[in-house]
Structure formats: structure tokens, C-alpha cells
Scaffold this motif. Sequence first.
Motif, PDB file in Angstrom:
ATOM      1  N   LYS A 247       1.032  -1.129  -0.028  1.00  0.00           N
ATOM      2  CA  LYS A 247      -0.014  -0.054  -0.041  1.00  0.00           C
ATOM      3  C   LYS A 247       1.002   1.214  -0.002  1.00  0.00           C
ATOM      4  O   LYS A 247       0.461   2.171  -0.639  1.00  0.00           O
ATOM      5  CB  LYS A 247      -0.786  -0.079   1.156  1.00  0.00           C
ATOM      6  N   VAL A 248       1.767   1.296   0.642  1.00  0.00           N
ATOM      7  CA  VAL A 248       2.949   2.349   1.088  1.00  0.00           C
ATOM      8  C   VAL A 248       3.696   2.712  -0.304  1.00  0.00           C
ATOM      9  O   VAL A 248       3.598   3.678  -0.669  1.00  0.00           O
ATOM     10  CB  VAL A 248       3.584   2.341   2.319  1.00  0.00           C
ATOM     11  N   ALA A 249       3.964   1.620  -0.924  1.00  0.00           N
ATOM     12  CA  ALA A 249       4.601   1.805  -2.262  1.00  0.00           C
ATOM     13  C   ALA A 249       3.893   2.361  -3.353  1.00  0.00           C
ATOM     14  O   ALA A 249       4.343   3.262  -4.075  1.00  0.00           O
ATOM     15  CB  ALA A 249       5.220   0.255  -2.682  1.00  0.00           C
ATOM     16  N   GLN A 250       2.558   2.030  -3.314  1.00  0.00           N
ATOM     17  CA  GLN A 250       1.793   2.512  -4.161  1.00  0.00           C
ATOM     18  C   GLN A 250       1.385   4.062  -4.047  1.00  0.00           C
ATOM     19  O   GLN A 250       1.408   4.544  -4.957  1.00  0.00           O
ATOM     20  CB  GLN A 250       0.434   1.863  -4.396  1.00  0.00           C
ATOM     21  N   VAL A 251       1.259   4.440  -2.808  1.00  0.00           N
ATOM     22  CA  VAL A 251       1.144   5.924  -2.448  1.00  0.00           C
ATOM     23  C   VAL A 251       2.351   6.470  -2.993  1.00  0.00           C
ATOM     24  O   VAL A 251       2.231   7.829  -3.451  1.00  0.00           O
ATOM     25  CB  VAL A 251       0.806   5.976  -0.914  1.00  0.00           C
ATOM     26  N   VAL A 252       3.517   6.112  -2.521  1.00  0.00           N
ATOM     27  CA  VAL A 252       4.686   6.707  -3.021  1.00  0.00           C
ATOM     28  C   VAL A 252       4.678   6.906  -4.493  1.00  0.00           C
ATOM     29  O   VAL A 252       5.273   7.984  -5.011  1.00  0.00           O
ATOM     30  CB  VAL A 252       5.998   6.148  -2.253  1.00  0.00           C
TER      31      VAL A 252
END
Length: 362
Positions: A247-252
Motif C-alpha cells: 500500500k505504501v509503495a503505491q502511495v509513494v
Amino acid sequence: MSDRLTRLRKQMADTGTDLVALGPTSHMRWLSGLDPHGDERPVMLLVSAGYAGVLMPSLNADSARAATDLPFHTWADDTGPDAALGELLASCGATGAGLSVAVDEAMRADFALLLLDALDNPRRSFAADTVGLLRQMKDAEEYEGLRASARLNDEAARAAFAALEEGMSERDVQAIIQAHYKANGARPEFTIVGFGANGAYPHHHTGETRLKRDMAVLIDTGCRLNGYPSDMTRCGWFGTPDPEFTKVAQVVEDAVQAALAACKPGALARDIDAAARDVITAAGYGPRFLHRTGHGLGIDIHEPPYITATATTELRAGNVFSIEPGIYLEGRFGVRLEDIVILREDGPEILSGLSRAIVTSP
């Protein structure tokens, strides 16, 4: 060099600058090709509308002459630099009162004071609006050098992720990357390898932490090839990715895309930062974005323009800078995705050819 000197003199005329004074720094290297030995002996390049010359210790003059055709005003240890500096200022026509002098920001303070004390009530500024501004506008030679360095950096990062094995240390991965640089004629500029929770420290010091299953991997690395640096960050997961990591990787990645979309000539640097930061804040991770969105890159690996929340710099075609938003969850992992772009009239061109997709290892 002659083209850069011509551009500088035009910029000096546009800004009402009578004299530019550069120390043995990257400003001097960019303008003249000179990269003289730097110690306590005063060295400076002075440029006026009609003259350019170098204050140079005679001890180093012979070794420096091959780099430039500019005249040297030499001085010896037993006589000191005052007379030679006076001759150089006279040649520059810098003898009147109240001259506007732009001083190299990175020059040693004692060099700068030596110069200013030799002038009659000068009006002082820094070189940001003259040499600094011109350095931000990369020419074709600089672009090709930066692009070649970026592509070699791609290869090194790709080799490092491919070599990941359980039990290897961060330093082992660092060694793989730096060996690749050296084997291809480059020298390491820096390499950050962060396993697991270490990736949550943006400037982690690569150490002896060992790679285990189900651990995040962050690699931020750069080399210097033929004088030009690179800088790029990619992330991966060794094993099956944690759902929040995904999830975090997609936000970044979404933040990177938003920043890239905002990169247009005429945009303010703070607008690029806001585009990335707004995405991360909307996803609930705003306090975990711990740094600016980017920095310029050229001769120096960090140079203007800086892409910060408060920077009012108007971006121009030819600017080269990083886009590198990140989210850092202390005790767990960090994700930063970084690319270097050159700003074109129609938007940003990414120098790297390496995908930002998260690298997963079985």
C-alpha cells in the motif's frame, strides 16, 4: 568554456554585477575546467566585463595550466598573495568604489574576506544569481554526461537486487554496487542500503544488518562517471510483501506521478513539492514524509534548484533535479522512489530507464 563565459557576462550585465569571484569550488570547475588543489593558499577566479584571470599559488600553477587558457596571477609563499591580487583586480578594472561583487557561496571565508578587504566599499552578494543560475540550465554536454551516469547506476542497482540472498549484509550489497561502478570506469559517490527497519531512516548508514525472509530492501545509490554524478532510489521486498508495504509503495508511486505531472517550465519548486506531499497526506501518511521532494543535480550531487515546501524558485527548461518522495514507518520499513529528471519545454524527461516497480525476491 568560452560559451559559458559569454553567458556569464550577459548575466552579469543583466544583474548589474561588476565582478564575479569564484573559489576552488564546483563553480570554478563549471566555468573554466579548473579544479585546482585546495588548501589554505588563496585561489580565486575573477571575472569582469572585460577580463577574467586566476589568482594562483606559484606552487600549483604548472600543474593547473593544462586545464585552462586563462591568465594566472601567481604568488609565492615568501611574498604572499596581496600584490598578485592587486594586479588581478587592476586587470579586471575593479578599482573603483562601490562595485557590485558576487562571491562564490562555497569559497573559504578567509579567501572571500581577502578579496573584499582589497576592494573599496563593495556591494556584496552571492553568485546564486550569476554562475549559480547558469549552472541550473544544463547544456547538451551536461545532459549526456548525467544521462550516461544514470544508466550505469541503473545497471548497478539491477545487479544488486538480482544478487539478494538470505544472510547477506547491507555492506555485501553495497560492495556489489560499488564493484559494478569501478568495473565500468566510474567511482562510487555514495550507497545507502537499508534492510527492514533501517529503511525508515532516510540517511541510514549502511552496516552489518543481515537480510532475512519477509524484509524490505531500500537502495539509494549514485556514482560519478566522467565527472558527472547519478542518484536514484529503488525499493524491494525479500519474500512475500507485507500488505501495508504494498500500500505504501503505491502511495509513494502516486506521489512521484503527481510531482512529475506538476513539472512544467514556469512552475514554482514549492508546487512540485506540494503535488507529491498532498498525495501522501491524503493517504494518511503526511507526518511520515520526512524531507523535501527533491534537489538539483549537476557537477554537485546536491545543488539548486531545491524542491521544497517553501522554495519559490521558478523552474526553467534545462533544470535537472530529483523527484524523491518517501514514507518512513519507524521500526518497520521505509519506501522512497527517486528519479532524476531534466525539465524540457513539454515536461520532465526521466534520466533513468529502470522501472520504479517494487522488486520482489522469492
